[in-house]
Write a protein that holds these residues in place. Sequence first.
Motif, PDB file in Angstrom:
ATOM      1  N   ASP A  98       0.827  -1.286  -0.204  1.00 48.23           N
ATOM      2  CA  ASP A  98       0.040   0.056  -0.064  1.00 48.23           C
ATOM      3  C   ASP A  98       0.928   1.210  -0.032  1.00 48.23           C
ATOM      4  O   ASP A  98       1.915   1.303   0.429  1.00 48.23           O
ATOM      5  CB  ASP A  98      -0.974   0.113   1.307  1.00 48.23           C
ATOM      6  CG  ASP A  98      -0.318   0.248   2.395  1.00 48.23           C
ATOM      7  OD1 ASP A  98       0.580  -0.340   2.851  1.00 48.23           O
ATOM      8  OD2 ASP A  98      -0.932   1.468   2.928  1.00 48.23           O
ATOM      9  N   SER A  99       0.279   2.100  -0.755  1.00 45.62           N
ATOM     10  CA  SER A  99       1.019   3.607  -0.870  1.00 45.62           C
ATOM     11  C   SER A  99       2.514   3.263  -1.437  1.00 45.62           C
ATOM     12  O   SER A  99       2.515   2.836  -2.761  1.00 45.62           O
ATOM     13  CB  SER A  99       1.377   4.297   0.464  1.00 45.62           C
ATOM     14  OG  SER A  99       1.446   5.621   0.656  1.00 45.62           O
ATOM     15  N   TYR A 140      -3.976   1.870  -3.203  1.00 44.15           N
ATOM     16  CA  TYR A 140      -3.744   3.327  -3.197  1.00 44.15           C
ATOM     17  C   TYR A 140      -1.986   3.550  -3.432  1.00 44.15           C
ATOM     18  O   TYR A 140      -1.520   4.065  -2.738  1.00 44.15           O
ATOM     19  CB  TYR A 140      -4.198   4.292  -2.033  1.00 44.15           C
ATOM     20  CG  TYR A 140      -4.098   3.556  -0.765  1.00 44.15           C
ATOM     21  CD1 TYR A 140      -2.929   3.398   0.087  1.00 44.15           C
ATOM     22  CD2 TYR A 140      -5.399   3.101  -0.034  1.00 44.15           C
ATOM     23  CE1 TYR A 140      -2.870   2.974   1.182  1.00 44.15           C
ATOM     24  CE2 TYR A 140      -5.106   2.599   1.316  1.00 44.15           C
ATOM     25  CZ  TYR A 140      -4.073   2.459   1.803  1.00 44.15           C
ATOM     26  OH  TYR A 140      -4.006   1.998   3.108  1.00 44.15           O
ATOM     27  N   VAL A 150       1.562   4.613  -5.223  1.00 45.21           N
ATOM     28  CA  VAL A 150       2.150   5.676  -5.917  1.00 45.21           C
ATOM     29  C   VAL A 150       2.700   5.193  -7.302  1.00 45.21           C
ATOM     30  O   VAL A 150       3.271   4.288  -7.369  1.00 45.21           O
ATOM     31  CB  VAL A 150       3.164   6.199  -4.995  1.00 45.21           C
ATOM     32  CG1 VAL A 150       4.028   7.382  -5.824  1.00 45.21           C
ATOM     33  CG2 VAL A 150       3.080   6.603  -3.517  1.00 45.21           C
ATOM     34  N   LEU A 210      -2.859  12.639   4.171  1.00 44.49           N
ATOM     35  CA  LEU A 210      -1.771  12.647   3.214  1.00 44.49           C
ATOM     36  C   LEU A 210      -1.929  14.160   2.404  1.00 44.49           C
ATOM     37  O   LEU A 210      -2.919  14.283   1.728  1.00 44.49           O
ATOM     38  CB  LEU A 210      -1.676  11.758   2.132  1.00 44.49           C
ATOM     39  CG  LEU A 210      -0.538  11.608   1.224  1.00 44.49           C
ATOM     40  CD1 LEU A 210       0.701  11.568   1.940  1.00 44.49           C
ATOM     41  CD2 LEU A 210      -0.536  10.396   0.217  1.00 44.49           C
ATOM     42  N   MET A 265       3.745  14.609   0.135  1.00 48.68           N
ATOM     43  CA  MET A 265       4.019  13.692  -0.959  1.00 48.68           C
ATOM     44  C   MET A 265       5.523  14.328  -1.541  1.00 48.68           C
ATOM     45  O   MET A 265       6.285  13.599  -2.000  1.00 48.68           O
ATOM     46  CB  MET A 265       3.063  13.721  -1.999  1.00 48.68           C
ATOM     47  CG  MET A 265       2.027  12.511  -1.506  1.00 48.68           C
ATOM     48  SD  MET A 265       2.949  10.929  -1.214  1.00 48.68           S
ATOM     49  CE  MET A 265       3.526  10.695  -2.735  1.00 48.68           C
ATOM     50  N   ASP A 306      -7.889  11.321  -1.465  1.00 49.86           N
ATOM     51  CA  ASP A 306      -6.560  10.749  -1.532  1.00 49.86           C
ATOM     52  C   ASP A 306      -5.867  11.606  -2.651  1.00 49.86           C
ATOM     53  O   ASP A 306      -6.326  11.332  -3.866  1.00 49.86           O
ATOM     54  CB  ASP A 306      -6.325   9.259  -1.820  1.00 49.86           C
ATOM     55  CG  ASP A 306      -4.986   8.733  -1.447  1.00 49.86           C
ATOM     56  OD1 ASP A 306      -4.136   9.434  -1.480  1.00 49.86           O
ATOM     57  OD2 ASP A 306      -4.650   7.427  -1.741  1.00 49.86           O
ATOM     58  N   LEU A 355      -3.341  10.561  -4.090  1.00 50.32           N
ATOM     59  CA  LEU A 355      -3.124   9.472  -5.099  1.00 50.32           C
ATOM     60  C   LEU A 355      -4.083   8.737  -5.800  1.00 50.32           C
ATOM     61  O   LEU A 355      -3.744   7.778  -6.611  1.00 50.32           O
ATOM     62  CB  LEU A 355      -2.036   8.595  -4.325  1.00 50.32           C
ATOM     63  CG  LEU A 355      -1.054   8.727  -3.382  1.00 50.32           C
ATOM     64  CD1 LEU A 355      -0.285   7.730  -2.597  1.00 50.32           C
ATOM     65  CD2 LEU A 355      -0.003   9.646  -4.218  1.00 50.32           C
ATOM     66  N   HIS A 372      -6.349   8.287   2.518  1.00 48.95           N
ATOM     67  CA  HIS A 372      -5.100   7.460   2.105  1.00 48.95           C
ATOM     68  C   HIS A 372      -4.782   6.918   3.435  1.00 48.95           C
ATOM     69  O   HIS A 372      -5.142   7.495   4.615  1.00 48.95           O
ATOM     70  CB  HIS A 372      -3.857   8.299   2.198  1.00 48.95           C
ATOM     71  CG  HIS A 372      -2.775   7.576   1.410  1.00 48.95           C
ATOM     72  ND1 HIS A 372      -2.276   7.166   0.376  1.00 48.95           N
ATOM     73  CD2 HIS A 372      -1.509   7.496   2.262  1.00 48.95           C
ATOM     74  CE1 HIS A 372      -1.278   6.673   0.256  1.00 48.95           C
ATOM     75  NE2 HIS A 372      -0.722   6.661   1.450  1.00 48.95           N
ATOM     76  N   GLY A 373      -4.467   5.503   3.585  1.00 52.36           N
ATOM     77  CA  GLY A 373      -4.308   4.726   4.613  1.00 52.36           C
ATOM     78  C   GLY A 373      -5.326   4.360   5.353  1.00 52.36           C
ATOM     79  O   GLY A 373      -5.074   3.562   6.473  1.00 52.36           O
TER      80      GLY A 373
END
Length: 239
Positions: free
Chosen positions: A68-69, A97, A99, A118, A123, A163, A165, A193-194
């Motif tokens: 994730d992320s 989610y 990157v 986020l 970022m 988010d 992203l 996010h998260g």
Amino acid sequence: MGDLDTVDVPCRRIASRAGCVVVSVDYRLAPEHRFPAAAEDAYAAFRWLAGNAREQHADPSRIAVAGDSAGGNLAAVVALMARDRGGPQPCFQLLLYPVTDGAQDTASYQDNADGYLLTRESMTWFWNHYMGDADRTHPYASPMRAADHRGLPPAFVVTAEFDPLRDEGEAYAHRLAAAGTPVECRRYDGTIHGFCWMPGVLDKGRQALDDAAAALGAAFLNGVRPHGIANPTTMDEEA
């Protein structure tokens, strides 16, 4: 930022729900270890597992990559590396989610720049620490920028409505689908996010992890692969 304890709960839930072994990788972090250290660590872990799966009570022919992320970035990159380098191949990629592009120029970056955990500023901080002076468009940093997305494993992609992203995750799902990869992409409305780190307090966090585990388990047990997408499935508040 983050360590093995940070993701222990989602890893355990996926292992339990999917009925599989989960190997969680403690890769090197920036700025002490900049790109491509984390990506190479993740790929080395994948190669190690492929060669030592039996000792871990796992099937070497059924190894998925997941994260994730930033971990979603690394999972996508490992799939690219495995294809490009001609070694063992993952059978599935689970991207929560993720990157996927260092450009930071999507609508979701504008709409969700602040106020949703986020931020755009954070970022930028992460990217600067990770890349230093290196080129963000390198496909092993920004998998969206790969020249060719053919020959990659089936994917389940999760995005969150609020988010930064969100759009790049969904764009990557579309890029995979356009290259002929079976993909399922789900956006969970009302989430940030998260949110998958918080299944104890967020219903959508539990739902997303259980949906991801179901897709992963199906891929492992039955060879069921998600279908190509035209638009992400939205998991709304009533779901």
